[in-house]
Design a protein around this motif. Structure first.
Motif, PDB file in Angstrom:
ATOM      1  N   GLU A 197       0.853  -1.178   0.000  1.00 50.93           N
ATOM      2  CA  GLU A 197       0.000   0.000   0.000  1.00 50.93           C
ATOM      3  C   GLU A 197       0.891   1.231   0.000  1.00 50.93           C
ATOM      4  N   HIS A 198       0.363   2.352  -0.478  1.00 51.19           N
ATOM      5  CA  HIS A 198       1.128   3.585  -0.497  1.00 51.19           C
ATOM      6  C   HIS A 198       1.141   4.207   0.895  1.00 51.19           C
ATOM      7  N   GLY A 199       2.239   4.926   1.180  1.00 52.09           N
ATOM      8  CA  GLY A 199       2.343   5.568   2.478  1.00 52.09           C
ATOM      9  C   GLY A 199       3.771   5.945   2.796  1.00 52.09           C
ATOM     10  N   GLY A 200       4.059   6.074   4.092  1.00 48.76           N
ATOM     11  CA  GLY A 200       5.390   6.438   4.538  1.00 48.76           C
ATOM     12  C   GLY A 200       6.345   5.260   4.518  1.00 48.76           C
ATOM     13  N   PRO A 201       7.573   5.472   4.966  1.00 47.30           N
ATOM     14  CA  PRO A 201       8.568   4.398   4.967  1.00 47.30           C
ATOM     15  C   PRO A 201       8.125   3.149   5.721  1.00 47.30           C
ATOM     16  N   GLU A 202       7.191   3.322   6.655  1.00 46.07           N
ATOM     17  CA  GLU A 202       6.747   2.185   7.466  1.00 46.07           C
ATOM     18  C   GLU A 202       5.994   1.125   6.662  1.00 46.07           C
ATOM     19  N   VAL A 203       5.552   1.445   5.432  1.00 43.46           N
ATOM     20  CA  VAL A 203       4.847   0.435   4.625  1.00 43.46           C
ATOM     21  C   VAL A 203       5.809  -0.567   4.014  1.00 43.46           C
ATOM     22  N   LEU A 204       7.103  -0.275   4.056  1.00 46.34           N
ATOM     23  CA  LEU A 204       8.102  -1.168   3.481  1.00 46.34           C
ATOM     24  C   LEU A 204       8.365  -2.353   4.406  1.00 46.34           C
ATOM     25  N   ARG A 205       8.581  -3.521   3.815  1.00 44.27           N
ATOM     26  CA  ARG A 205       8.952  -4.694   4.601  1.00 44.27           C
ATOM     27  C   ARG A 205       9.740  -5.666   3.730  1.00 44.27           C
ATOM     28  N   ILE A 206      10.513  -6.516   4.377  1.00 45.36           N
ATOM     29  CA  ILE A 206      11.244  -7.568   3.685  1.00 45.36           C
ATOM     30  C   ILE A 206      10.380  -8.821   3.685  1.00 45.36           C
ATOM     31  N   ALA A 207      10.192  -9.410   2.497  1.00 46.07           N
ATOM     32  CA  ALA A 207       9.322 -10.579   2.376  1.00 46.07           C
ATOM     33  C   ALA A 207       9.950 -11.599   1.430  1.00 46.07           C
ATOM     34  N   ASP A 208       9.490 -12.826   1.556  1.00 47.06           N
ATOM     35  CA  ASP A 208       9.874 -13.871   0.606  1.00 47.06           C
ATOM     36  C   ASP A 208       8.842 -13.908  -0.512  1.00 47.06           C
ATOM     37  N   VAL A 209       9.312 -13.745  -1.746  1.00 43.06           N
ATOM     38  CA  VAL A 209       8.431 -13.775  -2.910  1.00 43.06           C
ATOM     39  C   VAL A 209       9.016 -14.733  -3.936  1.00 43.06           C
ATOM     40  N   ASP A 210       8.219 -15.081  -4.922  1.00 48.34           N
ATOM     41  CA  ASP A 210       8.676 -16.009  -5.953  1.00 48.34           C
ATOM     42  C   ASP A 210       9.813 -15.415  -6.778  1.00 48.34           C
ATOM     43  N   VAL A 211      10.758 -16.250  -7.153  1.00 49.09           N
ATOM     44  CA  VAL A 211      11.826 -15.830  -8.065  1.00 49.09           C
ATOM     45  C   VAL A 211      11.212 -15.614  -9.444  1.00 49.09           C
ATOM     46  N   PRO A 212      11.396 -14.451 -10.064  1.00 52.09           N
ATOM     47  CA  PRO A 212      10.770 -14.182 -11.366  1.00 52.09           C
ATOM     48  C   PRO A 212      11.448 -14.970 -12.492  1.00 52.09           C
ATOM     49  N   GLU A 213      10.644 -15.357 -13.466  1.00 54.20           N
ATOM     50  CA  GLU A 213      11.151 -16.073 -14.631  1.00 54.20           C
ATOM     51  C   GLU A 213      11.239 -15.134 -15.829  1.00 54.20           C
ATOM     52  N   PRO A 214      12.345 -15.151 -16.554  1.00 55.97           N
ATOM     53  CA  PRO A 214      12.461 -14.271 -17.725  1.00 55.97           C
ATOM     54  C   PRO A 214      11.586 -14.736 -18.875  1.00 55.97           C
ATOM     55  N   GLY A 215      10.898 -13.784 -19.490  1.00 57.83           N
ATOM     56  CA  GLY A 215      10.094 -14.087 -20.661  1.00 57.83           C
ATOM     57  C   GLY A 215      10.884 -13.855 -21.939  1.00 57.83           C
ATOM     58  N   PRO A 216      10.233 -13.860 -23.084  1.00 61.14           N
ATOM     59  CA  PRO A 216      10.923 -13.611 -24.351  1.00 61.14           C
ATOM     60  C   PRO A 216      11.653 -12.270 -24.344  1.00 61.14           C
ATOM     61  N   GLY A 217      12.926 -12.303 -24.721  1.00 65.50           N
ATOM     62  CA  GLY A 217      13.722 -11.086 -24.785  1.00 65.50           C
ATOM     63  C   GLY A 217      14.204 -10.580 -23.445  1.00 65.50           C
ATOM     64  N   GLU A 218      13.980 -11.349 -22.367  1.00 63.90           N
ATOM     65  CA  GLU A 218      14.344 -10.898 -21.025  1.00 63.90           C
ATOM     66  C   GLU A 218      15.450 -11.757 -20.419  1.00 63.90           C
ATOM     67  N   VAL A 219      16.058 -11.219 -19.388  1.00 63.03           N
ATOM     68  CA  VAL A 219      17.042 -11.968 -18.613  1.00 63.03           C
ATOM     69  C   VAL A 219      16.718 -11.821 -17.129  1.00 63.03           C
ATOM     70  N   ARG A 220      17.157 -12.816 -16.357  1.00 61.02           N
ATOM     71  CA  ARG A 220      17.076 -12.692 -14.905  1.00 61.02           C
ATOM     72  C   ARG A 220      18.464 -12.379 -14.371  1.00 61.02           C
ATOM     73  N   ILE A 221      18.506 -11.360 -13.531  1.00 54.34           N
ATOM     74  CA  ILE A 221      19.771 -10.920 -12.941  1.00 54.34           C
ATOM     75  C   ILE A 221      19.784 -11.264 -11.464  1.00 54.34           C
ATOM     76  N   ARG A 222      20.903 -11.806 -11.010  1.00 52.18           N
ATOM     77  CA  ARG A 222      21.126 -11.898  -9.572  1.00 52.18           C
ATOM     78  C   ARG A 222      21.651 -10.541  -9.138  1.00 52.18           C
ATOM     79  N   VAL A 223      20.848  -9.812  -8.415  1.00 48.88           N
ATOM     80  CA  VAL A 223      21.169  -8.423  -8.074  1.00 48.88           C
ATOM     81  C   VAL A 223      22.274  -8.388  -7.031  1.00 48.88           C
ATOM     82  N   ARG A 224      23.315  -7.631  -7.338  1.00 48.99           N
ATOM     83  CA  ARG A 224      24.402  -7.441  -6.380  1.00 48.99           C
ATOM     84  C   ARG A 224      24.364  -6.060  -5.736  1.00 48.99           C
ATOM     85  N   ALA A 225      23.742  -5.097  -6.410  1.00 47.91           N
ATOM     86  CA  ALA A 225      23.613  -3.751  -5.848  1.00 47.91           C
ATOM     87  C   ALA A 225      22.458  -3.044  -6.546  1.00 47.91           C
TER      88      ALA A 225
END
Length: 344
Positions: free
Chosen positions: A8-36
């Motif tokens: 939901e929209h709001g202040g910084p307090e709406v942010l949280r760390i969660a476990d979500v599904d690893v996204p799959e790349p579609g046509p023309g896309e790549v999946r990046i392991r984010v380092r920064a």
């Protein structure tokens, strides 16, 4: 995967760390392991709520650097493990009726992390066309911190503003990420750089980046500070991200045929100005946002060669995303904040 999300929209307090599904790349896309992934004011606005459709839960983060982990159908020439930084712009196309001498974003222009899921996560899916390989000697933190701010500053000053050697350039919001990039670009172009910032510590920092004249906006109204510090009709090109409280003063310090390039309105979008200064001095008022794929590659290669360096205020683990938002919102940042999803 771990991701920094808000539902939901709001202040910084709406942010949280969660476990979500690893996204799959579609046509023309790549999946990046984010380092920064670096934080921008854009992330604050998206979190607060913009007049756009935002997929919830949302993952912010337009500045992404990491390694290619998987490729989708049709992607060739991008080996897994390649070190990359992501151009955050989507849908930059030629506008019908505009000559190809200068490119403008079409109505389909969008940004990763604003209109799509972004990089504040362990993995991100992006178009393969948006990748730029990062040399081994350049850190992921440097690459992530540079992308959005340097392409924005480059287009505003060079493409739109037409900065030239010997000119006087004024940059407002001097402690911001775009401003710290713009100071370096203007100085390298041979311009005399003036900067509006706040406090002695920030003043010293912008001088180290190439500013010759530094003005403290806390010493009066912005109009007073600019006129007292610079005098009337002394600036060829002003680059502004502040907006409403700055424009009256900016219009007054611009020379005849001066240019004002607007890239933001962090302090308000509705300036009150005396239009007589605009037509009497034959001023040009220009808008600029982000940059084309060619501009992104041009300025990032200069960063890779060491001609420019992004200013990084702090590097934080992803778990401190709420604190990062609070610091940026409070103006307690000089340059960029970088988040690391994997600190191992």
């Amino acid at each position: 995967m771990r991701a920094a999300i808000f539902s939901e929209h709001g202040g910084p307090e709406v942010l949280r760390i969660a476990d979500v599904d690893v996204p799959e790349p579609g046509p023309g896309e790549v999946r990046i392991r984010v380092r920064a992934s670096a934080l921008n004011h854009l992330d604050l606005w998206v979190r607060r709520g913009l007049p756009i459709e935002t997929t919830m839960p949302h993952i912010g983060g337009s500045d992404i650097a990491g390694r290619v982990e998987a490729v989708g159908p049709g992607v060739e020439g991008v080996p897994e493990g390649t070190r990359v930084v992501v151009d955050p712009v989507l849908g930059w196309e030629w506008v019908e009726g505009v000559e190809r001498g200068e490119d403008f974003p079409a109505p389909r222009f969008r940004l990763i992390g604003e209109h799509t899921q972004g990089g504040f996560a362990e993995y991100a899916v992006v178009p393969a066309a948006n990748l730029l390989q990062v040399p081994d000697e350049v850190s992921f933190e440097t690459a992530a911190a540079a992308g959005l701010v340097f392409v924005t500053a480059w287009r505003a000053l060079v493409t739109r503003g037409g900065v030239r050697a010997g000119e006087s350039v004024l940059v407002t919001g001097g402690s911001g990420g775009v401003a710290t990039a713009a100071i370096q670009i203007a100085a390298r172009s041979g311009a005399r750089v003036c900067v509006l910032t706040s406090g002695k510590e920030n003043a010293e920092r912008v001088r180290e980046l190439g500013a010759e004249v530094v003005l403290d906006r806390t010493e009066g109204s912005i109009a007073e500070v600019l006129e007292d510090g610079l005098g009337k009709a002394t600036i060829d090109l002003a680059l502004d991200s502040v907006g409403e409280p700055a424009w009256d003063g900016l219009i007054r310090v611009l020379k005849v045929r001066g240019r004002l390039v607007s890239i933001g309105a962090t302090a308000g979008p509705k300036p009150g100005i005396d239009l007589r200064h605009v037509f009497w001095k034959q001023l040009s008022i220009l808008g600029s946002t982000m940059g084309s794929p060619a501009e992104f590659r041009q300025v990032m290669r200069l960063v890779f060669r060491g001609a420019f360096r992004p200013v990084v205020d702090a590097i934080l683990p992803l778990e401190q995303v709420e604190e990062a938002h609070r610091r940026l919102e409070a103006g307690d940042v000089f340059g960029k904040l970088v988040l690391l999803p994997d600190t191992s």
